[in-house]
Design an enzyme around this catalytic site. Structure first.
Site, PDB file in Angstrom:
ATOM      1  N   SER A  77      17.837   8.032 -85.445  1.00 60.01           N
ATOM      2  CA  SER A  77      19.180   8.162 -84.882  1.00 60.01           C
ATOM      3  C   SER A  77      19.702   6.826 -84.393  1.00 60.01           C
ATOM      4  O   SER A  77      20.900   6.685 -84.153  1.00 60.01           O
ATOM      5  CB  SER A  77      19.144   9.105 -83.675  1.00 60.01           C
ATOM      6  OG  SER A  77      18.626  10.338 -84.045  1.00 60.01           O
ATOM      7  N   HIS A  80      20.442   9.549 -92.517  1.00 58.45           N
ATOM      8  CA  HIS A  80      20.549  10.211 -91.218  1.00 58.45           C
ATOM      9  C   HIS A  80      21.230  11.576 -91.369  1.00 58.45           C
ATOM     10  O   HIS A  80      22.453  11.659 -91.481  1.00 58.45           O
ATOM     11  CB  HIS A  80      21.332   9.285 -90.271  1.00 58.45           C
ATOM     12  CG  HIS A  80      21.418   9.780 -88.873  1.00 58.45           C
ATOM     13  ND1 HIS A  80      22.459   9.468 -88.036  1.00 58.45           N
ATOM     14  CD2 HIS A  80      20.599  10.578 -88.151  1.00 58.45           C
ATOM     15  CE1 HIS A  80      22.269  10.048 -86.868  1.00 58.45           C
ATOM     16  NE2 HIS A  80      21.149  10.732 -86.919  1.00 58.45           N
ATOM     17  N   GLU A 111      24.650  10.324 -92.886  1.00 56.46           N
ATOM     18  CA  GLU A 111      25.050   8.936 -92.630  1.00 56.46           C
ATOM     19  C   GLU A 111      24.037   8.047 -93.358  1.00 56.46           C
ATOM     20  O   GLU A 111      22.847   8.055 -93.032  1.00 56.46           O
ATOM     21  CB  GLU A 111      25.003   8.706 -91.114  1.00 56.46           C
ATOM     22  CG  GLU A 111      25.760   7.512 -90.616  1.00 56.46           C
ATOM     23  CD  GLU A 111      25.729   7.424 -89.071  1.00 56.46           C
ATOM     24  OE1 GLU A 111      24.781   7.939 -88.434  1.00 56.46           O
ATOM     25  OE2 GLU A 111      26.650   6.821 -88.503  1.00 56.46           O
ATOM     26  N   ASN A 139      25.783   8.161 -83.418  1.00 61.76           N
ATOM     27  CA  ASN A 139      25.252   8.221 -82.055  1.00 61.76           C
ATOM     28  C   ASN A 139      25.865   7.196 -81.115  1.00 61.76           C
ATOM     29  O   ASN A 139      25.852   7.376 -79.907  1.00 61.76           O
ATOM     30  CB  ASN A 139      23.732   8.113 -82.075  1.00 61.76           C
ATOM     31  CG  ASN A 139      23.146   9.443 -82.483  1.00 61.76           C
ATOM     32  OD1 ASN A 139      23.437  10.466 -81.864  1.00 61.76           O
ATOM     33  ND2 ASN A 139      22.383   9.463 -83.555  1.00 61.76           N
TER      34      ASN A 139
END
Ligand code: NAD
Length: 289
Positions: free
Chosen positions: A124, A145, A157, A195
């Protein structure tokens, strides 16, 4: 040689927790044989039963065929040794968000996997460029991701490290599409886009609870009703895992060097108490079932 994404038949997933079992699920459903590896036998057992339960749920809703669900389950093999990943054309690492653990895994993968294998991390926040520096061919490493819950969420991602080869990015985008996902490519900076934008909001919601601005239910209601978010920030933090949230915030805080990312002390306290959210049965909410 980079394989054609449509012809990939063998993959590895390292880490069989919340994300690892979801990633194994979508790979198997796309017709790929998956070897799921974890250090904990119990995590592997739980992962298999979660995959079976989630495939069953998809079949009962008519999202997938009964037969396809059964075939997908039979494509998932489990084990505790990354040495078994030598045949894998792509490996997705999804172990706990701890840099040293991930560095160790990438070192092992660099030794065991084929020269041509694509080595992806579901991290992350940890630097893809740093992970890539642990293997002989850093051009083969990138971030893939997935979002939680993996079988449901559309985004992947795709994170390009400083040295990632263009063809590896293209292959991974095509692989994500094969899994029914939509890839979005971003560059390697702490927390990437998802994130870096999300975690400060979750952290601020925790400060609201810590400072007594409002109870968790009220904070979540403000954000669902007022901002049209499908889920409140504290409910989402519990779903992600409070230990994972803390690890991500620590990476953002350290690597960007900005105090706006400092983890909320209440989050630290909950993690110390073992209140990790849904996966431990208690976080900002209780999950008695
Ligand atoms: P988790 O705690 O549910 O699972 C982690 C698993 O890794 C555990 O089963 C653990 O036994 C295993 N593990 C630890 N060390 C290992 C090792 N050396 N070898 C093999 N297995 C090992 O964590 P998670 O929520 O599934 O997160 C995994 C990764 O995915 C993290 O990098 C996290 O940041 C990322 N991620 C999480 C979410 C989320 O919502 N939880 C979303 C996107 C990405």
């Amino acid at each position: 040689m980079i394989p054609d994404a449509d012809s990939v038949s063998s993959a590895g997933v390292v880490g069989a927790g919340t994300m690892g079992h979801g990633i194994a699920h979508v790979l198997a459903l796309a017709g790929v044989d998956v070897r799921l590896v974890d250090v904990e036998e119990s995590a592997l057992e739980e992962a298999l039963s979660s995959i079976e339960r989630n495939l069953g749920r998809q079949a009962s809703k008519g999202v997938v065929d009964e037969e396809d669900a059964g075939a997908a389950l039979s494509r998932v093999a489990t084990g505790t040794d990354t040495g078994a990943l030598e045949e894998a054309e792509i490996v997705v690492e999804a172990v706990s968000e701890d840099p040293d653990v991930k560095f160790g895994i990438f070192h092992e993968l660099g030794e065991t996997c084929s020269r041509d294998a694509v080595l992806a991390s579901n991290t992350s926040s940890i630097s893809i460029t740093d992970l890539a520096s642990r293997v002989p061919r850093p051009g083969r490493v990138l971030g893939m991701h997935f979002m939680n819950p993996v079988p449901v969420m559309e985004l992947v991602e795709v994170v390009r490290g400083l040295q990632t080869d263009d063809e590896v990015v293209e292959f991974t985008r095509e692989m994500a599409e094969r899994l029914g996902k939509t890839p979005v490519t971003v560059r390697d900076y702490p927390g990437f886009v998802s994130n870096r934008v999300l975690m400060p909001m979750l952290n601020e919601a925790m400060f609201c609870v810590m400072e007594g601005v409002a109870e968790p239910e009220a904070v979540d209601e403000v954000m669902t009703l007022g901002m049209n978010h499908p889920m409140g920030p504290l409910e989402l933090a519990d779903l992600i895992g409070l230990d994972t949230c803390l690890s991500i915030l620590e990476v953002l805080h350290r690597d960007l060097g900005d105090d706006k990312y400092r983890p909320c002390p209440l989050l630290r306290k909950y993690v110390s108490a073992g209140w990790l959210g849904r996966k431990s049965g208690r976080g900002f909410y209780r999950y008695d079932d």
